[in-house]
Design an enzyme around this catalytic site. Structure first.
Site, PDB file in Angstrom:
ATOM      1  N   VAL A 173       0.711  -1.259   0.369  1.00 55.00           N
ATOM      2  CA  VAL A 173       0.056   0.054   0.184  1.00 55.00           C
ATOM      3  C   VAL A 173       0.843   1.365   0.217  1.00 55.00           C
ATOM      4  CG1 VAL A 173      -1.923   1.302   1.166  1.00 55.00           C
ATOM      5  CG2 VAL A 173      -1.956  -1.315   0.810  1.00 55.00           C
ATOM      6  N   ASP A 228     -10.287 -10.949   8.507  1.00 59.94           N
ATOM      7  CA  ASP A 228     -10.002  -9.542   7.333  1.00 59.94           C
ATOM      8  C   ASP A 228     -11.454  -9.049   7.599  1.00 59.94           C
ATOM      9  OD1 ASP A 228      -8.031  -7.407   5.727  1.00 59.94           O
ATOM     10  OD2 ASP A 228      -9.577  -8.765   4.700  1.00 59.94           O
ATOM     11  N   LYS A 280      -7.810  -1.780   8.494  1.00 55.74           N
ATOM     12  CA  LYS A 280      -8.431  -2.311   9.359  1.00 55.74           C
ATOM     13  C   LYS A 280      -8.825  -2.653  10.380  1.00 55.74           C
ATOM     14  CE  LYS A 280      -6.852  -5.148   6.116  1.00 55.74           C
ATOM     15  NZ  LYS A 280      -6.493  -5.164   4.377  1.00 55.74           N
ATOM     16  N   GLY A 328     -11.221  -1.627  -0.359  1.00 57.61           N
ATOM     17  CA  GLY A 328      -9.663  -1.097  -0.985  1.00 57.61           C
ATOM     18  C   GLY A 328     -10.250  -0.183  -1.617  1.00 57.61           C
ATOM     19  N   VAL A 364     -11.935  -0.148   4.210  1.00 66.90           N
ATOM     20  CA  VAL A 364     -12.835  -1.373   3.492  1.00 66.90           C
ATOM     21  C   VAL A 364     -13.252  -1.150   2.581  1.00 66.90           C
ATOM     22  CG1 VAL A 364     -15.012  -1.825   3.808  1.00 66.90           C
ATOM     23  CG2 VAL A 364     -14.067  -0.820   6.049  1.00 66.90           C
ATOM     24  N   GLY A 415      -4.759  -4.685  -3.434  1.00 63.11           N
ATOM     25  CA  GLY A 415      -3.931  -4.469  -4.033  1.00 63.11           C
ATOM     26  C   GLY A 415      -3.305  -2.901  -4.292  1.00 63.11           C
ATOM     27  N   LYS A 430     -13.391  -5.600   8.867  1.00 55.54           N
ATOM     28  CA  LYS A 430     -14.417  -4.148   8.173  1.00 55.54           C
ATOM     29  C   LYS A 430     -15.614  -4.863   7.984  1.00 55.54           C
ATOM     30  CE  LYS A 430     -10.533  -5.690   4.374  1.00 55.54           C
ATOM     31  NZ  LYS A 430     -10.276  -6.649   2.917  1.00 55.54           N
ATOM     32  N   ILE A 433     -12.194   1.243  -3.285  1.00 55.31           N
ATOM     33  CA  ILE A 433     -13.691   0.904  -3.703  1.00 55.31           C
ATOM     34  C   ILE A 433     -14.260   2.170  -3.114  1.00 55.31           C
ATOM     35  CG2 ILE A 433     -15.886   0.662  -3.855  1.00 55.31           C
ATOM     36  CD1 ILE A 433     -15.172  -2.422  -3.772  1.00 55.31           C
ATOM     37  N   GLU A 483     -10.887   5.677   4.657  1.00 51.91           N
ATOM     38  CA  GLU A 483     -12.121   4.844   2.975  1.00 51.91           C
ATOM     39  C   GLU A 483     -11.094   4.187   3.093  1.00 51.91           C
ATOM     40  OE1 GLU A 483     -14.439   6.311   1.800  1.00 51.91           O
ATOM     41  OE2 GLU A 483     -14.754   3.904   0.849  1.00 51.91           O
TER      42      GLU A 483
HETATM   43  N1  HSE Z   1      -6.388  -8.795   2.597  1.00 53.34           N
HETATM   44  C1  HSE Z   1      -6.727  -8.487   1.666  1.00 53.34           C
HETATM   45  C2  HSE Z   1      -8.186  -8.756   0.847  1.00 53.34           C
HETATM   46  C3  HSE Z   1      -6.884  -6.788   1.224  1.00 53.34           C
HETATM   47  O1  HSE Z   1      -7.837  -9.815   0.162  1.00 53.34           O
HETATM   48  O2  HSE Z   1      -9.488  -7.919   0.408  1.00 53.34           O
HETATM   49  C4  HSE Z   1      -7.313  -5.974   1.198  1.00 53.34           C
HETATM   50  O3  HSE Z   1      -8.041  -5.352   2.268  1.00 53.34           O
END
Ligand code: HSE
Length: 393
Positions: free
Chosen positions: A12, A196, A100, A129, A127, A298, A200, A131, A124
């Site tokens: 990131v 994960d 997150k 990525g 949650v 990504g 979110k 979007i 932002e």
């Molecule tokens: N590891 C997370 C995913 C990265 O695959 O959605 C983005 O939050």
């Protein structure tokens, strides 16, 4: 010129530096001033990087430099990132993050510090990525009572499920591909076991209803025990198996949130969200259903959301964005939510109807029950000797 610092030069952080470079002119023209990356903090050496001259290892350089207005936290985790975020906010700097875990576990406290110091803490990218979903939720949909949020919140697991179904490759190989593409977390357990996505859905709940829902309070189930046979039966019957995060507002202001794999009918747009894409459905009492779709992981997609927050923080230098939530969510356990269930085993439709009352056959020995709680579904599964049990959206 607005000067920023990036903490953590992983997927990131490197993406943010790249977006700042590649879109320098368009960002400057929109903002009315250039955004310049003054420092990049990382414990590792990047001697060959084009940013080698800005790499530092000592956080106090950022903390004590009055020129740095915005700090991008892309370290991840809730240890060093928590300490540096607290200190950056206390030093009067805006903080923008994709983290997150930190927002879900310490967001309330960090937003409180941001309020006291009159700075922004924006997240932002935490949650969905790339979007845009949090800002639409707390801003564009602010005139609605939010009734329900559900969606595919983890790109890695969606990628794995899609590759298993469409590419016929194993879970392990699909996971390796996701890691090679930079989608998965360092420890893929957080992706695969639904943790994960759980973080979110907590952040979405916090913003939707203003009460903190912490990851430790909700049930999270991942995709590691999904059988390919169930994926095939579901597909043949017009369903897709998707890992969903789901949050609901119930009667009397009670709430529920959980993560679990579900059978989703192909007629629901969420069922068609494949690969690393995320799809999030939000239901408001005025707007109805609104769906958000795009790349959920990504480097550049996530950096796109981070940079949007950096610009927003600079635009809200004088009057901060008023974000926050309090404690005290009145939570109903996911196990107590009535829903339909998919059961598979060596039983007949008649057996299923005798035990469950109501059952629709998907294939020999595979049914969808009528509405019942998890406790009731587990008891029915046990009586029928079912080997698979999944929720149906
Ligand atoms: N590891 C997370 C995913 C990265 O695959 O959605 C983005 O939050």
């Amino acid at each position: 010129m607005a000067k920023i610092a990036i903490m953590g030069f992983g997927t990131v952080g490197a993406g943010v530096a790249e977006v700042a470079r590649m879109n320098r002119d368009v960002i400057a023209s929109r903002l009315g001033e250039e955004v310049y990356v003054k420092y990049i903090l990382d414990v590792r050496d990047f001697a060959d990087s084009p940013y080698a001259d800005r790499m530092i290892k000592d956080f106090s350089i950022i903390e004590n430099d009055p020129e740095v207005e915005v700090v991008v936290e892309s370290i991840g985790g809730a240890k060093v990132a928590l300490d540096f975020t607290r200190r950056a906010l206390l030093a009067g700097k805006h903080v923008v993050t994709s983290n997150k875990e930190l927002v879900a576990t310490h967001g309330r406290e960090l937003l409180e510090i941001a309020r006291e110091k009159n700075v922004n803490y924006l997240f932002e990218a935490s949650v969905g990525g790339g979007i845009p979903v949090l800002r639409p939720l707390f801003q564009c949909l602010a005139g609605n009572e939010i009734e329900e949020i559900y969606g595919i919140l983890n790109g890695t697991t969606n990628y794995i499920l899609t590759r298993m179904v469409k590419g016929g490759i194993s879970f392990a190989d699909a996971l390796k591909e996701a890691q090679a593409k930079g989608y998965a977390e360092k420890d893929p357990t957080a992706d695969v076991e639904g943790i994960d996505a759980g973080r979110k859905i907590c952040i979405l709940s916090d913003l939707a209803w203003g009460k903190e829902v912490s990851p430790a309070e909700i049930s999270m189930e991942g995709i590691s025990s999904i059988h390919l046979k169930d994926v095939d039966i579901a597909a043949a019957a017009g369903y897709r198996i998707k890992l969903l995060g789901r949050a609901l507002r119930l009667e009397g202001g009670r709430q529920a949130a959980y993560v679990a794999p579900h059978l989703v009918s192909e007629s629901c747009p969420i069922a068609t969200v494949d690969d690393v894409f995320n799809g999030i459905m939000i239901r408001g009492n005025a707007v109805g259903d609104v769906m958000f779709y795009g790349r959920g992981a990504g480097d550049l997609p996530t950096a796109s959301a981070v940079m949007g927050d950096v610009i927003d923080a600079i635009q809200h230098r004088a009057k901060r964005r008023d974000l926050g939530w309090s404690q005290g969510a009145d939570l109903v356990a996911a196990a107590d939510l009535p829903m339909r269930w998919y059961l598979r085993g060596d039983f007949s439709l008649d057996d299923a109807r005798t035990v469950c009352g109501q059952a629709e056959e998907l294939a020999q020995g595979a049914v969808i029950t009528g509405t019942m709680t998890e406790v009731e579904a587990k008891a029915a599964a046990e009586k029928l000797g079912a080997v698979s049990m999944l929720r149906v959206l």
